[in-house]
Design a protein around this motif. Structure first.
Motif, PDB file in Angstrom:
ATOM      1  N   SER A 164       0.922  -1.305   0.194  1.00  8.17           N
ATOM      2  CA  SER A 164      -0.161  -0.156  -0.067  1.00  8.17           C
ATOM      3  C   SER A 164       0.899   1.339  -0.007  1.00  8.17           C
ATOM      4  O   SER A 164       0.460   2.261  -0.325  1.00  8.17           O
ATOM      5  N   LYS A 165       2.253   1.067   0.331  1.00  2.00           N
ATOM      6  CA  LYS A 165       3.155   2.351   0.372  1.00  2.00           C
ATOM      7  C   LYS A 165       4.291   2.535  -0.262  1.00  2.00           C
ATOM      8  O   LYS A 165       5.193   2.851  -0.256  1.00  2.00           O
ATOM      9  N   ILE A 166       4.121   1.662  -1.649  1.00  2.00           N
ATOM     10  CA  ILE A 166       5.238   1.725  -2.578  1.00  2.00           C
ATOM     11  C   ILE A 166       5.449   3.058  -3.034  1.00  2.00           C
ATOM     12  O   ILE A 166       4.431   3.661  -3.747  1.00  2.00           O
ATOM     13  N   PRO A 167       6.557   3.579  -3.104  1.00  9.47           N
ATOM     14  CA  PRO A 167       6.711   4.942  -3.842  1.00  9.47           C
ATOM     15  C   PRO A 167       6.635   5.021  -5.143  1.00  9.47           C
ATOM     16  O   PRO A 167       6.808   4.282  -5.839  1.00  9.47           O
ATOM     17  N   ARG A 168       6.072   6.190  -5.440  1.00  7.56           N
ATOM     18  CA  ARG A 168       6.097   6.639  -6.913  1.00  7.56           C
ATOM     19  C   ARG A 168       7.140   7.617  -7.046  1.00  7.56           C
ATOM     20  O   ARG A 168       7.453   8.557  -6.574  1.00  7.56           O
ATOM     21  N   VAL A 169       7.915   7.358  -8.250  1.00  6.82           N
ATOM     22  CA  VAL A 169       8.976   8.044  -8.572  1.00  6.82           C
ATOM     23  C   VAL A 169       8.837   8.973  -9.746  1.00  6.82           C
ATOM     24  O   VAL A 169       8.220   9.000 -10.790  1.00  6.82           O
ATOM     25  N   LEU A 170       8.954  10.314  -9.089  1.00  2.80           N
ATOM     26  CA  LEU A 170       8.514  11.440 -10.232  1.00  2.80           C
ATOM     27  C   LEU A 170       6.936  11.273 -10.781  1.00  2.80           C
ATOM     28  O   LEU A 170       6.863  11.606 -12.030  1.00  2.80           O
ATOM     29  N   ASN A 171       6.110  11.161  -9.894  1.00  2.00           N
ATOM     30  CA  ASN A 171       4.821  10.878 -10.718  1.00  2.00           C
ATOM     31  C   ASN A 171       4.517   9.973 -11.644  1.00  2.00           C
ATOM     32  O   ASN A 171       3.789   9.871 -12.408  1.00  2.00           O
ATOM     33  N   GLY A 172       5.391   8.766 -11.343  1.00  2.00           N
ATOM     34  CA  GLY A 172       5.278   7.922 -12.459  1.00  2.00           C
ATOM     35  C   GLY A 172       6.182   7.895 -13.564  1.00  2.00           C
ATOM     36  O   GLY A 172       6.048   7.108 -14.508  1.00  2.00           O
ATOM     37  N   MET A 173       6.880   8.931 -13.585  1.00  2.00           N
ATOM     38  CA  MET A 173       7.795   9.435 -14.891  1.00  2.00           C
ATOM     39  C   MET A 173       9.112   8.567 -14.609  1.00  2.00           C
ATOM     40  O   MET A 173       9.353   8.023 -15.711  1.00  2.00           O
ATOM     41  N   SER A 215      12.846  -5.521  -4.409  1.00  2.00           N
ATOM     42  CA  SER A 215      13.137  -7.020  -4.065  1.00  2.00           C
ATOM     43  C   SER A 215      12.034  -7.601  -3.397  1.00  2.00           C
ATOM     44  O   SER A 215      11.877  -7.025  -2.402  1.00  2.00           O
ATOM     45  N   THR A 216      11.065  -8.333  -3.932  1.00  4.66           N
ATOM     46  CA  THR A 216      10.000  -8.950  -3.366  1.00  4.66           C
ATOM     47  C   THR A 216      10.263 -10.350  -2.990  1.00  4.66           C
ATOM     48  O   THR A 216      10.851 -11.137  -3.542  1.00  4.66           O
ATOM     49  N   SER A 217       9.048 -11.206  -2.687  1.00  2.18           N
ATOM     50  CA  SER A 217       9.058 -12.410  -2.349  1.00  2.18           C
ATOM     51  C   SER A 217       8.602 -13.263  -3.592  1.00  2.18           C
ATOM     52  O   SER A 217       8.938 -14.365  -3.861  1.00  2.18           O
ATOM     53  N   VAL A 218       8.050 -12.525  -4.630  1.00  2.00           N
ATOM     54  CA  VAL A 218       8.015 -13.219  -6.022  1.00  2.00           C
ATOM     55  C   VAL A 218       9.155 -12.729  -6.932  1.00  2.00           C
ATOM     56  O   VAL A 218       8.807 -13.087  -7.895  1.00  2.00           O
ATOM     57  N   GLY A 219      10.199 -12.147  -6.578  1.00  2.00           N
ATOM     58  CA  GLY A 219      11.191 -11.803  -7.418  1.00  2.00           C
ATOM     59  C   GLY A 219      11.509 -10.035  -7.512  1.00  2.00           C
ATOM     60  O   GLY A 219      10.705  -9.397  -6.583  1.00  2.00           O
ATOM     61  N   VAL A 220      12.229  -9.724  -8.419  1.00  2.00           N
ATOM     62  CA  VAL A 220      12.573  -8.376  -8.417  1.00  2.00           C
ATOM     63  C   VAL A 220      11.603  -7.609  -9.240  1.00  2.00           C
ATOM     64  O   VAL A 220      11.444  -7.896 -10.698  1.00  2.00           O
ATOM     65  N   LEU A 221      10.907  -6.566  -9.138  1.00  2.00           N
ATOM     66  CA  LEU A 221       9.731  -6.233  -9.785  1.00  2.00           C
ATOM     67  C   LEU A 221      10.046  -4.644  -9.942  1.00  2.00           C
ATOM     68  O   LEU A 221      10.603  -4.045  -8.886  1.00  2.00           O
ATOM     69  N   THR A 222       9.293  -3.867 -10.669  1.00  2.00           N
ATOM     70  CA  THR A 222       9.156  -2.377 -11.045  1.00  2.00           C
ATOM     71  C   THR A 222       7.832  -2.155  -9.800  1.00  2.00           C
ATOM     72  O   THR A 222       7.017  -3.116  -9.308  1.00  2.00           O
ATOM     73  N   ASP A 223       7.941  -0.800  -9.278  1.00  2.00           N
ATOM     74  CA  ASP A 223       6.806  -0.427  -8.827  1.00  2.00           C
ATOM     75  C   ASP A 223       5.354  -0.637  -9.189  1.00  2.00           C
ATOM     76  O   ASP A 223       4.621  -1.237  -8.201  1.00  2.00           O
ATOM     77  N   ARG A 224       5.285  -0.383 -10.278  1.00  2.00           N
ATOM     78  CA  ARG A 224       4.114  -0.659 -11.118  1.00  2.00           C
ATOM     79  C   ARG A 224       3.431  -1.961 -10.956  1.00  2.00           C
ATOM     80  O   ARG A 224       2.439  -2.341 -10.495  1.00  2.00           O
ATOM     81  N   GLU A 225       4.535  -2.904 -11.163  1.00  2.00           N
ATOM     82  CA  GLU A 225       4.128  -4.573 -11.344  1.00  2.00           C
ATOM     83  C   GLU A 225       3.969  -4.829  -9.727  1.00  2.00           C
ATOM     84  O   GLU A 225       3.082  -5.621  -9.615  1.00  2.00           O
ATOM     85  N   ALA A 226       4.723  -4.471  -8.779  1.00  2.00           N
ATOM     86  CA  ALA A 226       4.454  -4.896  -7.325  1.00  2.00           C
ATOM     87  C   ALA A 226       3.203  -4.251  -6.903  1.00  2.00           C
ATOM     88  O   ALA A 226       2.296  -5.102  -6.192  1.00  2.00           O
ATOM     89  N   ARG A 227       2.597  -3.166  -7.144  1.00  2.00           N
ATOM     90  CA  ARG A 227       1.425  -2.498  -6.886  1.00  2.00           C
ATOM     91  C   ARG A 227       0.381  -3.572  -7.514  1.00  2.00           C
ATOM     92  O   ARG A 227      -0.555  -3.804  -6.924  1.00  2.00           O
ATOM     93  N   ARG A 228       0.489  -3.965  -8.858  1.00  2.00           N
ATOM     94  CA  ARG A 228      -0.464  -4.668  -9.465  1.00  2.00           C
ATOM     95  C   ARG A 228      -0.597  -6.067  -9.001  1.00  2.00           C
ATOM     96  O   ARG A 228      -1.879  -6.615  -8.977  1.00  2.00           O
ATOM     97  N   GLN A 229       0.471  -6.702  -8.373  1.00  2.00           N
ATOM     98  CA  GLN A 229       0.504  -7.972  -7.922  1.00  2.00           C
ATOM     99  C   GLN A 229       0.217  -7.931  -6.398  1.00  2.00           C
ATOM    100  O   GLN A 229      -0.011  -8.936  -5.455  1.00  2.00           O
ATOM    101  N   ARG A 230       0.059  -6.809  -5.736  1.00  2.00           N
ATOM    102  CA  ARG A 230      -0.127  -6.469  -4.163  1.00  2.00           C
ATOM    103  C   ARG A 230       0.775  -6.888  -3.340  1.00  2.00           C
ATOM    104  O   ARG A 230       0.628  -7.762  -2.473  1.00  2.00           O
ATOM    105  N   VAL A 231       2.193  -6.864  -3.793  1.00  2.00           N
ATOM    106  CA  VAL A 231       3.249  -7.461  -2.918  1.00  2.00           C
ATOM    107  C   VAL A 231       4.002  -6.109  -2.461  1.00  2.00           C
ATOM    108  O   VAL A 231       4.477  -5.114  -3.431  1.00  2.00           O
TER     109      VAL A 231
END
Length: 133
Positions: A93-102, A108-124
């Motif tokens: 719920s608190k994954i940072p946005r870098v330059l408003n998405g620019m 590094s998550t439990s399901v692998g290395v992800l971008t912030d967008r992908e981590a939010r989508r997978q809710r990890v």
């Protein structure tokens, strides 16, 4: 020869310096985590590509840099967030946005290395490795 304690910071610094110096490519000692970070940089079109060269030791990661028109680097900056002395974790719920998405954050998550967008989508959530823009 000194021992590098933060290999991710070393990766980011080498790419940043080579990009600012206008080099076509940069070679970095390889590791699985560095390879995953470079795969994300390639997928997000910050670098042209990469190649993993096997040697007798840990291998070499060769990263091909990308430029606009008059040799302006596509990568403006890479910033290490979580360091060995101060780890930074973010829940989904608190994954940072870098330059408003620019830009992107790499986690590094439990399901692998992800971008912030992908981590939010997978809710990890996970460890925030770096910001790239």
């Amino acid at each position: 020869m000194s021992k590098i304690t933060d290999t991710i910071a070393d990766l980011l610094t080498r790419i940043r310096n080579a990009s600012r110096a206008g080099h076509e490519q940069v070679e970095i000692p390889g590791s699985k985590l560095k390879l995953e970070i470079v795969k994300i940089l390639t997928a997000e079109k910050f670098v042209r590509g990469y190649e993993f060269v096997q040697d007798d030791k840990q291998g070499i990661l060769r990263v091909y840099l990308k430029y606009h028109g008059r040799r302006q680097p596509v990568l403006n900056n890479l910033q290490r967030v979580s360091k060995p002395g101060l780890r930074v974790y973010a829940p989904a719920s608190k994954i940072p946005r870098v330059l408003n998405g620019m830009g992107i954050a790499i986690l590094s998550t439990s399901v692998g290395v992800l971008t912030d967008r992908e981590a939010r989508r997978q809710r990890v959530g996970g460890e925030v490795l770096c910001h790239v823009w």
